[in-house]
Structures are given as structure tokens and as C-alpha cells.
Design a protein around this motif. Structure first.
Motif, short mmCIF file in Angstrom:
data_model
loop_
_atom_site.label_atom_id
_atom_site.label_comp_id
_atom_site.label_asym_id
_atom_site.label_seq_id
_atom_site.Cartn_x
_atom_site.Cartn_y
_atom_site.Cartn_z
N LYS A 1 -7.65 -3.53 108.84
CA LYS A 1 -8.50 -4.70 108.56
C LYS A 1 -8.98 -5.34 109.85
O LYS A 1 -10.09 -5.91 109.90
N ASN A 20 -13.27 -4.31 109.39
CA ASN A 20 -12.93 -5.52 108.65
C ASN A 20 -13.58 -5.67 107.29
O ASN A 20 -13.19 -6.52 106.51
N CYS A 61 -9.04 -3.52 101.17
CA CYS A 61 -7.63 -3.23 101.47
C CYS A 61 -7.09 -2.07 100.64
O CYS A 61 -6.22 -1.33 101.11
N SER A 86 -7.52 1.21 102.48
CA SER A 86 -6.54 1.45 103.54
C SER A 86 -5.16 1.75 102.96
O SER A 86 -4.43 2.59 103.50
#
Length: 551
Positions: free
Chosen positions: A128, A132, A136, A139
Motif C-alpha cells: 500500500k 497506493n 488491499c 495484495s
């Protein structure tokens, strides 16, 4: 005219509005900075403070114009309706059927889920800071894929329906180019893998024959010309010949290669490797019969919505390629801007330590193959991962929900989603295995990982986010393409129907393309007028069919 919150807020402050009537949390960038300048100015000095800011700012003229465009009578900010906001954000709105109550996590299970997944959380937090705008859950899935690569068929769960479920994962990110920084995030994964286990990576691209040779452990013709370091890495890789992974950007090129004449059979190799077949023999042009043993092929890839639509075809649903993937699609195709530091960000050492510890605790490959057995002639030793009784009882209820309750067409009308649902329960076991392995690696306890209620609960939560992503994936696949891309997709489908001996009718095109009937009709009419298609009646009925005009 659309009015944005930043210019409206500044216009209101210039007009003398109370500073507390403005929500600073809704301001970003230049507007937040300008708000700060006006906040400290006295009421009568706001106009002067505004002009000082505008005159000193490189984009002062644009700021001045944006504020001037706000109507003076607009004393209340016009909140956009939900539909308009979704359209602006290009939000993908999907309806996901709820789990039956017995299959849902209890509050106690939700709390238990927070006790595990430190590696996932650390990895997602690190990504992140670099990419960015990447969601999430992208990831998080990548962290699980990295763990799946490390396992290399050395852990399994035994069930009543399958003697060994290995934690092999295929993860595919589907998001727009540039703005989500997919390549940047994939490079984060690559660097961690290359730093800890480079021998477990396959080449990004290879023909069907070469892929089979790689998985079978047949050395490349130029091995002896490689630098000594590469030769050593290749020999180490041969101890895991059939248990290596692919990390690939622009994964649509891989899917498109399945249709090439020289890659006939390549898709079957991938399917067998995902299914972890013990042995598969193929006939190759250069090496004759080649046998791949103890297959296990994790994958992490990325592509764009347009590329996946162009590469996809009906066969990939029919053979079960897409249902095998964890497909991740952002809820918002245009993400919110998030600021980040420009300073280099070091990788948390705990990530390397965890993967290295896992590699060391797993059974090591036998480096003394049987005489005449060739590369990796002995099956890798795999540890049997036990599962706590309470976790197993809840998993059986989840499995029943996904494989029966949600399979009813009235609940889940789309057959593609039902196929993806059918694999979600097994993914919970695979994910729980990986979570337990990551904890086991650093704990130093037990001779083998054990799935606790916490591991199961966290895996359940993750799998449910994947179920929502599956709906977004199908929605993205169904969105009509534009211009030449739509024509190319329609032509490809016409050729596909011709090859199957099916009539090219509006009904078949609508059904196979999953487009609206009106969209198909309009495009057929346009392409007919352009001389690309011709309309005719079928030989056996009055049904209208379309043929490609060969040019």
C-alpha cells in the motif's frame, strides 16, 4: 453543471460562511491547502488571503475560474445521487446472494480471525505504501500466492472426498492500466520471491513444448552456455521441476497463446498442473514422450478488463479455466487519489524471514534420484495438515452452502458464477492451510502445521471477498466493448460458432457473448452495412443467420 465540493467550499468561505459549515475531510490537494489559508484569516480578510494564494499558486488561474463558476445562490452543496456517484467512480455494483445462516461466521469466529494473518497484513501494508491505489484484497491474495509458491506441494489436507488437497492458488488481478500500479505491485512480489526462492519460478513465457520440458526437468539446449550462477539455480530448480510457479504481467498474452496452433495442448498442461496430477505424459516434437511428475503450478498474474475480454472465449469457461482462478476486480474502476511518500521504502525484514523459515521447515527434496529415473523421480514428501474439529464442522456447512444451496438457479442464475462458487469451499481449505503454514514457520512448534479455528475463520473471510470479486469479474466480462474491440470479439465468436457447427443467430450470439440482444442486433446491422457480414436464411429453417464476407 457538476459542482465539486472543493470549489463550492471555498466559494462559500469567500462569501462569509461559517468555517464550521465546511467539512475539511472532504477536501484534498490544493483545496485543502487553500482552506487552511482561509481558516486562519479573519472573516474580512478571506478575500485578500484567497487572492494571495491564487497569485502565488502555479494553477492559480484554474482555481480562480473553478471558484467563480460556483453559483452564488448555491448555499447548500448538491450531493450527487448514488447512481451518479457510482457512474463517476465507475463503480461496479453487484448483487451477491447471502450465505445461509448456518454457514456464516459467528461473532466469536470473527474475533478469532484477527489472531492470524500477520504475514498477509504486513505484506499488504507494505504494498500500500508503494502501489497506493491497489486494493488491499489484491495484495492479500498476492501474499497467499507467494506462500503457495513456497509450499511447492509439500503440504496437504486429507478429506473424505480427496486424499490430498494441495494449497495451489491461481490469482488474477483485473484492473485498468497505470492508475492501479499493477506492474509495480507485481514487481514487489517478484523481488520477494527472487530474494528467497528464485528456483521456484518458471519462465514468464514459453511454448507448449518448452513448458512441458520445464515441468518435466529437461535441460535447455543452451544450459552449458549459461553463467555458472544460472546453471546452479537451474539444477536446484530441477529438484522441484514440476512444482514451480508463474508470475506474469499482461496475463492476457498467456491466455491468448492458448489459441495458437503451435500451443495446442498448452491449456491442458495448465489445468493438469493446477489439479496437481501425479503424472502426465505428452508427446513432444523434439523429445518424443515426456513425463511430468508431481505437478503443482501456482500463478500470480495481472491484466486489464479490455485485454481479458479480447483474450477470453467460451472454451475457457467450458474447460474450467476461469473458475480455477481467484479473480480480483476493484469495486471502483477509478480509485480515490491517495498521497504517498516519495522516499524509498525498504521491505519489512519479517517478510523475508517468514518465507525463508517456511522453506527451511518444509520437507527438503531428495537429491539422490533413483538410477535411470531422471529428474525428480521421487515424489516430494508432503506433510498432512490436520484441522481442528470445530473448524471442520463449520467448513462442512460452508461447503454445503456453496455446493448446494447457492447452486440453485433461482439463487444464482448465472451458470458461470455457480461454477466459481463450486470451488470456493476448497479454496477455504487451501487458504487455511497457507495461513497455518505461515504461523507454523515462525513458531517453531509442532512437526506439521495445524488449521485452527482462527485460521479457518480468516480463510472464510478471505474466500467471501473472493466470492464478491467473482461477481465483479463476470460483470466486467459482460460489459460491451467499444468500437473495433467489439467488432473483433463478435468476429471471433462467429468463427467459434462456425467451428462448432452451430448457427450464427442472434440468439446464439447473445447467449455466448452475454451481451444484450439490442447491442448484438445493432452491431450486426452496422457490420452488415460496412460489408463485413452478410445476412441469409438458414438452410433448414427461416431463422436468419450471418456469415463473414471473406476479403
Amino acid at each position: 453543471m457538476t459542482v465539486h465540493y472543493g470549489p463550492w467550499a471555498i466559494a462559500r468561505l469567500r462569501a462569509g460562511a461559517d468555517i464550521n459549515s465546511i467539512n475539511p475531510d472532504r477536501l484534498t490537494g490544493d483545496w485543502r491547502e487553500l482552506y487552511g489559508a482561509l481558516r486562519v484569516a479573519q472573516n474580512g480578510d478571506r478575500a485578500a488571503a484567497f487572492m494571495r494564494f491564487v497569485n502565488a499558486h502555479p494553477n492559480g488561474k484554474a482555481i480562480l475560474q473553478a471558484v467563480a463558476n460556483v453559483p452564488p445562490t448555491l448555499t447548500e452543496f448538491p450531493e450527487p445521487d448514488e447512481a451518479a456517484q457510482n457512474a463517476r467512480d465507475r463503480r461496479i455494483v453487484v448483487e451477491v446472494p447471502d450465505l445461509p445462516k448456518p454457514a456464516r461466521l459467528t461473532p466469536a469466529m470473527e474475533r478469532a480471525a484477527a489472531e492470524t494473518g500477520e504475514f498477509l497484513d504486513t505484506y499488504a501494508g507494505y504494498v500500500k505504501q508503494i502501489a497506493n491505489t491497489l486494493p488491499c484484497d489484491f495484495s492479500e491474495a498476492a501474499a497467499l500466492a507467494i506462500a503457495s509458491i513456497a509450499v511447492a506441494r509439500r503440504l496437504h489436507v486429507t478429506t473424505y472426498f480427496e486424499p490430498a488437497i494441495y494449497p495451489v492458488l491461481w490469482v488474477l488481478w483485473v484492473a485498468e492500466s497505470t492508475i492501479f500500479h499493477k506492474t509495480t505491485a507485481l514487481n514487489v512480489a517478484r523481488r520477494l520471491i527472487r530474494a528467497t526462492m528464485p528456483h521456484l519460478l518458471l519462465p514468464d513465457e514459453s511454448s507448449s513444448d518448452r513448458l512441458i520440458q520445464e515441468l518435466a526437468g529437461i535441460e535447455p539446449v543452451n544450459l552449458h552456455k549459461m553463467p555458472h550462477e544460472q546453471q546452479s539455480r537451474w539444477r536446484k530448480a530441477m529438484l522441484h521441476a514440476g512444482q514451480r510457479a508463474i508470475v506474469i504481467d499482461e496475463a492476457s498474452s498467456l491466455f491468448g497463446s492458448f489459441r495458437k496452433d503451435y500451443n495446442i495442448g498448452k491449456i491442458e498442461v495448465f489445468l493438469k498442473a493446477y489439479d496437481c496430477d501425479d503424472e502426465k505424459t505428452y508427446s513432444t516434437i523434439r523429445h518424443g514422450q515426456v513425463t511430468m511428475r508431481w505437478l503443482y503450478l501456482p500463478m500470480l498474474g495481472a491484466t486489464t478488463p479490455a485485454a481479458i475480454q479480447s483474450a477470453a472465449n467460451l472454451q475457457m469457461w467450458q474447460v474450467g479455466l476461469w473458475p480455477r482462478f481467484v479473480t480480483l476486480v476493484p469495486e471502483r474502476m477509478f480509485p480515490e487519489r491517495i498521497t504517498h511518500s516519495d522516499a524509498p521504502i525498504p521491505r519489512p525484514p519479517s517478510l523475508d524471514r517468514t518465507i525463508t523459515a517456511l522453506l527451511e521447515r518444509l520437507p527438503q527434496p531428495d537429491e539422490t534420484p533413483e538410477p535411470g529415473g531422471g529428474p525428480q523421480s521421487k515424489e516430494p514428501v508432503s506433510l498432512d495438515v490436520a484441522i481442528a474439529a470445530e473448524a471442520w464442522r463449520h467448513w462442512t456447512r460452508y461447503n454445503e452452502a456453496l455446493s448446494y444451496d447457492l447452486q440453485h438457479p433461482d439463487v444464482t442464475p448465472d451458470d458461470r458464477l455457480r461454477k466459481m462458487y463450486g470451488r470456493n469451499a476448497v479454496r477455504v481449505l487451501q487458504t487455511a492451510t497457507l495461513l497455518s503454514a505461515l504461523d507454523w514457520a515462525v513458531s517453531g512448534r509442532q512437526e506439521a502445521p495445524r488449521i485452527t479455528l482462527a485460521h479457518y475463520a480468516r480463510a472464510h473471510q478471505i474466500a467471501e471477498t473472493w466470492r464478491v470479486n467473482a461477481h465483479r469479474f463476470v460483470e466486467v466480462m459482460d460489459r460491451p466493448l467499444e468500437g473495433a474491440d467489439r467488432e473483433a470479439r463478435l468476429i471471433a465468436m462467429i468463427r467459434y460458432l462456425n467451428a462448432r457447427g452451430e448457427m450464427v443467430t442472434i440468439r446464439n450470439l447473445t447467449r455466448y457473448l452475454n451481451w444484450r440482444r439490442d447491442d448484438v442486433v445493432v452491431l450486426l446491422q452496422q457490420m452488415t452495412a460496412d460489408g463485413l457480414l452478410e445476412e441469409a436464411n438458414s438452410e433448414s429453417s427461416r431463422t436468419k443467420v450471418w456469415r463473414l464476407i471473406q476479403t
